[in-house]
Write a protein that holds these residues in place. Structure first.
Motif, short mmCIF file in Angstrom:
data_model
loop_
_atom_site.label_atom_id
_atom_site.label_comp_id
_atom_site.label_asym_id
_atom_site.label_seq_id
_atom_site.Cartn_x
_atom_site.Cartn_y
_atom_site.Cartn_z
N MET A 182 5.40 -35.79 -17.28
CA MET A 182 6.09 -36.12 -18.54
C MET A 182 7.47 -36.72 -18.25
SD MET A 182 5.52 -36.05 -21.77
CE MET A 182 4.52 -34.74 -22.48
N ILE A 183 7.71 -37.90 -18.77
CA ILE A 183 9.03 -38.53 -18.60
C ILE A 183 9.84 -38.27 -19.86
CG2 ILE A 183 10.25 -40.69 -18.19
CD1 ILE A 183 7.71 -41.74 -16.85
N ARG A 184 11.01 -37.68 -19.65
CA ARG A 184 11.86 -37.33 -20.80
C ARG A 184 12.88 -38.43 -21.03
NH1 ARG A 184 14.79 -33.30 -19.50
NH2 ARG A 184 14.79 -32.00 -21.36
N ILE A 185 12.90 -38.91 -22.28
CA ILE A 185 13.67 -40.13 -22.58
C ILE A 185 14.75 -39.89 -23.61
CG2 ILE A 185 13.48 -42.41 -23.71
CD1 ILE A 185 10.79 -42.69 -22.28
N LEU A 186 15.93 -40.53 -23.37
CA LEU A 186 17.01 -40.53 -24.36
C LEU A 186 17.26 -41.99 -24.77
CD1 LEU A 186 19.37 -38.83 -25.73
CD2 LEU A 186 20.79 -39.69 -23.85
N ARG A 215 6.67 -56.74 -22.30
CA ARG A 215 7.75 -56.52 -21.35
C ARG A 215 8.05 -55.03 -21.21
NH1 ARG A 215 12.43 -58.83 -18.73
NH2 ARG A 215 13.13 -56.97 -17.65
N LEU A 216 7.99 -54.34 -22.35
CA LEU A 216 8.24 -52.89 -22.35
C LEU A 216 7.16 -52.19 -21.51
CD1 LEU A 216 9.84 -50.45 -23.43
CD2 LEU A 216 8.27 -50.40 -25.37
N ALA A 217 5.90 -52.64 -21.65
CA ALA A 217 4.80 -52.03 -20.90
C ALA A 217 5.05 -52.16 -19.40
CB ALA A 217 3.49 -52.71 -21.28
N LYS A 218 5.56 -53.31 -18.99
CA LYS A 218 5.86 -53.55 -17.57
C LYS A 218 6.91 -52.55 -17.09
CE LYS A 218 5.50 -58.29 -16.06
NZ LYS A 218 6.22 -59.57 -16.10
N LYS A 229 5.65 -45.30 -11.88
CA LYS A 229 5.34 -45.41 -10.45
C LYS A 229 6.43 -44.75 -9.62
CE LYS A 229 4.77 -49.38 -8.30
NZ LYS A 229 4.51 -50.80 -8.49
N GLU A 230 7.62 -45.24 -9.76
CA GLU A 230 8.71 -44.63 -9.00
C GLU A 230 10.04 -44.98 -9.66
OE1 GLU A 230 9.83 -46.24 -5.33
OE2 GLU A 230 9.44 -48.29 -5.89
#
Lengths: 567, 239
Positions: free
Chosen positions: B1-5, B107-110, B117-118
């Motif tokens: 899970m990536i936590r985003i602000l 572009r957002l998907a990229k 990935k990293e």
């Protein structure tokens, strides 16, 4: 008898020498310039005719009277006239010289006239024959000229024998004069051509030296002053001139100070120091070349008495409208004379450099113009605003398509108004429409963080003002004002009249105004200047700022009802 | 899970981005901030993995914000901008990820693919993110103001947050952490909860228990713990 003949030859050769001296002296005058090449054009042919007719007549005068006839060198003029000018000139010269001889009378008058015309014709025919064969080079060889003269003289002798009567007298005369005339005319013609060739060689050598130097300087100095008339570029140019002309020293000045100095005396003629020479001031003030040769016009270095420089040439450099922008100075030391070549070269170089300076300034101006156009275009497109607006609309589309459609309308109104020329005059109602279109988009963008109140009485809406006066002020109030607040921003636009002055007030609640030196492109300064230019210095833009509380920008405009005085 | 602000001063822009991110199952938007101050607080409190950071914001821009973050807990930054050719140029040069508004889904998907990935460490200092701070953002009376470092006598950390104290003894609340202040300003650690401005030290009084007190030019007292006495002495050149 043989002794007599020899004596006559010597005498006639002596006469011929006087004749050649005259030719030599005349060769120094511009009169001879057309004779140095094959003449084709009429003025040249005319000059050719005049010169050789004169020599033809001179030849008669410098002749020796023998019995009732004259041993002469008339043939030189006729033959050369024909050779250089062609058959027509040859005939004309022969005819002129012949008539002159005829007028002097004597038993051989008719024979001499006919023979002179024949000589001219022979020269002319040889000319034509060589031209047709493309052998102009041979035409200018003394050998050929001598040969043609010899042949023409032989013809003359034959004509005398054939025409003059009584024949016994003619035969005796020919016996006397044949040898001296054959010898002196042949040698004389050849030497005349030699003089011409020498003269041509000198002339060409001089002009070759001049052109090659001038071209070399032009090539090396190409564009040197185009990117600015300053110390660095001037030094480069001065060095080129110094190396190519070989003068004692070269200096370049602007109107006040020495920009570059190369050569003798560079220990005390220091670049960057103010001009001291009276001649330089004179050249600048009068826009004329000043030449102080050190004799007729004394020259003395104005900086150090012991300076070895003894003469100077000061040439003004001209910029726009022939206005003097500086000078080029050439110097020679006291022991050396100023050559004419260098004087002429100097003036040519000054012209060349003046052109460069002018071209450089034109370049700079065009660049400036292009920059300000780009700035205007940038302001008209307003990319920051445009992309933010598009982003806002793209977010609004999802939740409220009708609102999005209205925003697109506002955006197109904004850009339509933005593409007006800043020189246009509009009504306040017009300008307000522009402002409203802008504000509607900003309101959507800052959703809830911005609050706008516009309170403008109806009666002011017809007032005229320059396009782009109110909108940039409102944009500034948001960009540099309310958008910098963490809390809610408030913009208030209101107006009041005071006599004939209308004050439009744009007020924000940020109070973050800091005067910027220079101001930005189409910003407040420009609005102020445009109003002042149009309406006078009583009007314009005023700013009041209470730090952290409020900024009020007040546009003061004439409340005139007659707008006819607009341009 | 990536936590985003998400950090942007325009509410619509935040919503737009949140909506674009919503379908991604492995992403969790843990908060939004409308300005740099809120952003610093949120980052310090929530420790997001990734911050979508708008550049153009009131008072403190996204770029300036970078220098105010704790370098050791730096989240991965994705810049978002509508129009800023200079910043974009810098991002391109240093291979920083950025998005242009309006955000293009492809572009957002990229960008998201790369995030999954990293998340290689970013060269924050290449775009001015490690510049020393000379002015410190403080928060009060519903507005942000900038306090010059020279005016600070000392800084202290309480449960309620970090405060900068000026010569008159006034306390200024800041969202900067002590760690950030220690790293990015000349302020010197003298206690677990205190930093002192070395230029404002008037005297050091040594106590019996190996600890000491600093008296500042402004007449304020700052405690020095045993643990940090050595470093204070070293920094001041006292043996």
């Amino acid at each position: 008898m043989i002794f007599d003949q020899f004596n006559l030859v010597l005498l006639l050769l002596q006469q011929m020498c006087v004749y050649l001296v005259i030719a030599y002296l005349l060769s120094k005058t511009p009169l001879f310039i057309p004779l140095m090449q094959v003449t084709i054009r009429l003025p040249h042919k005319l000059a050719c005719y005049l010169v050789f007719s004169t020599f033809c007549i001179l030849g008669t005068y410098f002749g020796l009277h023998i019995d009732d006839s004259i041993a002469n060198t008339r043939a030189i003029g006729a033959v050369l006239g024909g050779l250089l000018g062609g058959p027509s000139v040859g005939l004309a010269v022969g005819f002129t010289g012949g008539l002159h001889r005829y007028s002097l009378g004597g038993p051989t008058a008719t024979a001499c006239m006919i023979s002179t015309v024949t000589e001219g014709l022979i020269g002319g025919l040889v000319h034509r024959w060589l031209i047709r064969r493309g052998r102009v080079d041979i035409l200018f060889t003394p050998w050929l000229v001598g040969g043609v003269a010899l042949f023409a003289e032989v013809m003359q002798m034959l004509i005398i024998l054939a025409v003059a009567r009584p024949f016994a007298m003619a035969a005796q005369l020919v016996e006397h004069i044949a040898l001296p005339m054959l010898v002196s005319n042949t040698i004389g013609s050849a030497m005349f051509m030699r003089i011409l060739l020498d003269r041509r060689a000198m002339f060409e050598k001089y002009s070759t030296a001049f052109s090659s130097r001038a071209l070399k300087i032009a090539a090396r100095a190409e564009g040197a002053l185009r990117d600015g008339f300053n110390q660095e570029n001037s030094t480069k140019v001065a060095r080129i001139i110094y190396e190519e002309t070989g003068v004692g020293a070269v200096a370049i000045t602007d109107r006040d100070k020495l920009l570059a100095f190369i050569g003798i005396g560079d220990d005390h003629h220091l670049p960057g120091t103010p001009i001291t020479s009276a001649y330089t001031f004179e050249a600048i003030a009068r826009n004329e070349v000043v030449f102080a040769d050190g004799n007729a016009m004394p020259y003395r270095c104005s900086i150090r008495p012991g300076c070895p420089l003894g003469s100077t040439l000061v040439i003004p450099l001209q910029g726009e409208g022939d206005r003097v922008v500086g000078t080029i100075k050439l110097y020679e030391p006291k022991r050396k004379l100023f050559s004419r070549l260098n004087r002429t070269l100097g003036e040519g170089i000054a012209k060349l450099l003046s052109r460069q300076i002018l071209a450089g300034r034109v370049d700079a101006q065009q660049q400036l113009l292009a920059q300000s156009e780009i700035k205007l275009l940038h302001a008209q497109v307003n990319p920051h605003f445009l992309f933010n607006a598009l982003n806002t609309i793209s977010a609004v589309i999802r939740r409220d398509p009708d609102h999005a459609r209205r925003l697109i309308q506002y955006l197109s109104t904004f850009f339509r108004k933005n593409l007006k020329r800043p020189s246009d005059v509009v009504t306040l109602a017009d300008e307000l429409e522009h402002v409203n279109a802008y504000l509607q988009i900003e309101l959507a963008r800052f959703a809830g963080r911005l609050d706008v109140a516009i309170d403008l009485p109806e009666r002011f809406l017809g007032v005229q003002l320059p396009a782009f006066s109110l909108q940039p002020i409102v944009e500034n109030a948001i960009k540099h004002g309310t958008s910098q607040l963490l809390g809610a921003g408030r913009i208030r636009i209101h107006a009041h009249a005071d006599g004939d002055v209308l004050s439009l007030v744009v007020e924000d609640n940020a109070g973050l105004y800091h005067p910027k030196p220079g101001g930005d492109g189409l910003g407040m300064n420009l609005v102020d200047r445009r109003i002042k230019v149009r309406d006078g210095t009583r009007f314009g833009v005023r700013v009041e700022c209470e730090p952290d509380v409020a900024t009020r920008v007040i546009l003061q405009l004439p409340l005139a009802t007659q707008p006819e005085h607009t341009t | 899970m990536i936590r985003i602000l998400i950090v942007d001063d325009e509410p619509l822009a935040r919503d737009e981005l949140a909506e674009l991110l919503a379908p991604e199952a492995d992403l969790q938007i843990i908060g939004q901030a409308g300005n740099a101050i809120e952003a610093i607080a949120a980052i310090n409190r929530l420790h997001p993995d990734v911050v979508f950071l708008d550049i153009q914001m009131p008072q403190i821009s996204g770029l300036q914000l970078l220098a105010m973050l704790d370098p050791e807990r730096m989240p991965h930054i994705v810049f978002v901008t509508a129009f800023d050719e200079f910043a974009v140029q810098a991002f391109e040069e240093h291979a920083f990820d950025y998005l242009l508004k309006p955000v293009e889904p492809a572009r957002l998907a990229k960008t998201l693919a790369r995030l999954r990935k990293e998340r290689a460490p970013q060269q924050i200092d290449a775009i001015g993110g490690n510049a020393p701070l000379t002015q410190l953002p403080c928060y009060g009376h519903n507005r942000v103001y900038l306090l010059k470092v020279d005016a600070v006598e000392y800084a202290l950390s309480r449960l309620s947050g970090v405060y900068l104290v000026d010569a008159d003894g006034n306390e200024h609340f800041t969202e900067l952490t002590l760690k950030t202040l220690e790293d990015k300003t000349p302020l010197l650690r003298c206690h677990r909860q205190h930093l002192v401005n070395p230029a404002r030290i008037a005297e050091i009084r040594f106590g019996d228990n190996g600890a000491a007190d600093i008296h500042t030019v402004g007449g304020l007292t700052v405690p020095v713990s045993r643990r940090f006495l050595r470093t204070v002495k070293d920094a001041l050149g006292i043996i």
